[in-house]
Structures are given as C-alpha cells and as structure tokens.
Design a protein around this motif. Structure first.
Motif, PDB file in Angstrom:
ATOM      1  N   LEU A  23      47.094  82.416  63.276  1.00 58.26           N
ATOM      2  CA  LEU A  23      47.321  81.061  63.771  1.00 58.26           C
ATOM      3  C   LEU A  23      46.976  80.001  62.734  1.00 58.26           C
ATOM      4  N   GLY A  24      46.301  80.398  61.672  1.00 60.86           N
ATOM      5  CA  GLY A  24      46.044  79.467  60.573  1.00 60.86           C
ATOM      6  C   GLY A  24      44.801  78.617  60.718  1.00 60.86           C
ATOM      7  N   PHE A  25      43.807  79.098  61.464  1.00 61.09           N
ATOM      8  CA  PHE A  25      42.542  78.371  61.519  1.00 61.09           C
ATOM      9  C   PHE A  25      41.410  79.337  61.840  1.00 61.09           C
ATOM     10  N   ASN A  26      40.195  78.908  61.487  1.00 59.60           N
ATOM     11  CA  ASN A  26      38.985  79.681  61.772  1.00 59.60           C
ATOM     12  C   ASN A  26      38.208  78.985  62.869  1.00 59.60           C
ATOM     13  N   ILE A  27      37.427  79.760  63.610  1.00 55.15           N
ATOM     14  CA  ILE A  27      36.609  79.204  64.678  1.00 55.15           C
ATOM     15  C   ILE A  27      35.141  79.507  64.433  1.00 55.15           C
ATOM     16  N   ILE A  28      34.304  78.727  65.099  1.00 58.20           N
ATOM     17  CA  ILE A  28      32.866  78.935  65.067  1.00 58.20           C
ATOM     18  C   ILE A  28      32.344  78.548  66.444  1.00 58.20           C
ATOM     19  N   GLY A  29      31.265  79.160  66.845  1.00 59.41           N
ATOM     20  CA  GLY A  29      30.656  78.809  68.120  1.00 59.41           C
ATOM     21  C   GLY A  29      30.612  79.979  69.074  1.00 59.41           C
ATOM     22  N   ASN A  40      27.697  75.550  74.028  1.00 64.71           N
ATOM     23  CA  ASN A  40      28.115  76.910  73.671  1.00 64.71           C
ATOM     24  C   ASN A  40      29.599  76.994  73.373  1.00 64.71           C
ATOM     25  N   GLY A  41      30.239  75.858  73.193  1.00 61.42           N
ATOM     26  CA  GLY A  41      31.680  75.818  72.988  1.00 61.42           C
ATOM     27  C   GLY A  41      32.128  76.415  71.665  1.00 61.42           C
ATOM     28  N   VAL A  42      33.456  76.538  71.544  1.00 61.71           N
ATOM     29  CA  VAL A  42      34.096  77.103  70.352  1.00 61.71           C
ATOM     30  C   VAL A  42      34.822  75.970  69.630  1.00 61.71           C
ATOM     31  N   TYR A  43      34.574  75.872  68.342  1.00 55.19           N
ATOM     32  CA  TYR A  43      35.112  74.772  67.544  1.00 55.19           C
ATOM     33  C   TYR A  43      35.958  75.289  66.386  1.00 55.19           C
ATOM     34  N   VAL A  44      36.878  74.448  65.933  1.00 55.42           N
ATOM     35  CA  VAL A  44      37.685  74.748  64.754  1.00 55.42           C
ATOM     36  C   VAL A  44      36.824  74.445  63.539  1.00 55.42           C
ATOM     37  N   SER A  45      36.590  75.468  62.709  1.00 53.80           N
ATOM     38  CA  SER A  45      35.762  75.262  61.523  1.00 53.80           C
ATOM     39  C   SER A  45      36.601  75.040  60.267  1.00 53.80           C
ATOM     40  N   LYS A  46      37.840  75.546  60.262  1.00 51.78           N
ATOM     41  CA  LYS A  46      38.684  75.387  59.068  1.00 51.78           C
ATOM     42  C   LYS A  46      40.143  75.535  59.463  1.00 51.78           C
ATOM     43  N   ILE A  47      40.971  74.667  58.919  1.00 48.49           N
ATOM     44  CA  ILE A  47      42.417  74.769  59.057  1.00 48.49           C
ATOM     45  C   ILE A  47      42.929  75.329  57.738  1.00 48.49           C
TER      46      ILE A  47
END
Length: 148
Positions: A23-29, A40-47
């Motif tokens: 999908l072209g992005f990394n997540i964190i959380g 405790n949510g999930v965030y976009v760390s890098k596009i």
C-alpha cells in the motif's frame, strides 16, 4: 475555534489499490507500541515515495488509521494490525483521522510539522521508526514462512 486544541477531528475515507510494493506506507502504534501518549491507536509513520498512498496523495505521516475494510484498529496489538493489512486484499478501504495541528503537542515521539526544538526528540523518533520498521519486517517474514 480556528485551529484551537478543541477543533473537531477530520475523518476521511481513502480507497487504495495494493501495488507491487503493497500500500506504500508504514504504520506504528497499537497496545504494545503506544505511539501517542494515552492512545493505543495506529498511525502512519512513513509514506513511501511512488507507492499507492503517495500517488493517491491524501494519506499523510501522522494520520491515525481508525479502520481497515470496516474493521476497527482500536485496542489491537501491532502484529494483529499488520496481519489485517496483509490480508486486506487488493482494494483496501481506510477510515482515517487526519492529524490536527493542535494535537501535535500530544505526541510522545510522533511526527511534527516542523523541526523539534530539542535534538533528542528527533533522534528518538528516528530510532522508534527504525524499530517499528524492523519489527514489521520480522513479522511479515515470519508470516510468509508460516504460510509456505
């Protein structure tokens, strides 16, 4: 209230098609990798440049992903979220809360719109992003080997 801390969050629905690189992005959380203090949510760390998310242009670093294909990401472990993304199919529907400038101060080590005043914050964020990326790769490799 014009950008105050009490601004209502903006929710966006984004449909992405999985490309050759995902999908072209990394997540964190997640519950086990809290990225934002008391959240405790999930965030976009890098596009990722040239990926589906970058080509679409609406998803940004710091955005909170609330749901994927209608499944809430609230109170889930990071590895569970990675598995949801991995098994989401070719066409993925994301429910996203756009980052709000007033909420940037709530981030423990999260993305900021400008450079931080303190050097340790940016190095901590870099280490956190590196760790999250490494964990994501390990989880994906382990899942791949288990499926073989």
């Amino acid at each position: 209230m014009n950008g105050s801390l009490h601004s209502r969050p903006r929710l966006v629905d984004i449909n992405l098609n999985r490309g050759p690189a995902g999908l072209g992005f990394n997540i964190i959380g997640g519950i086990d990798q809290q990225f934002v203090r008391n959240d405790n949510g999930v965030y976009v760390s890098k596009i990722k440049e040239g990926g589906s998310a970058a080509l679409d242009g609406r998803l940004e670093e710091g955005d909170k992903i609330l749901a994927i294909n209608g499944v809430s990401l609230e109170n889930r472990y990071h590895s569970d979220v990675v598995e949801l993304f991995r098994s989401a199919g070719e066409n993925v529907h994301l429910r996203v809360m756009k980052k709000v400038a007033g909420n940037i101060s709530d981030l423990s080590n999260g993305p900021a719109t400008s450079k931080p005043d303190r050097q340790p914050s940016s190095s901590t964020l870099g280490m956190l992003a590196l760790f999250a990326g490494a964990v994501s790769i390990i989880v994906i490799v382990a899942l791949y080997k288990r499926l073989k």
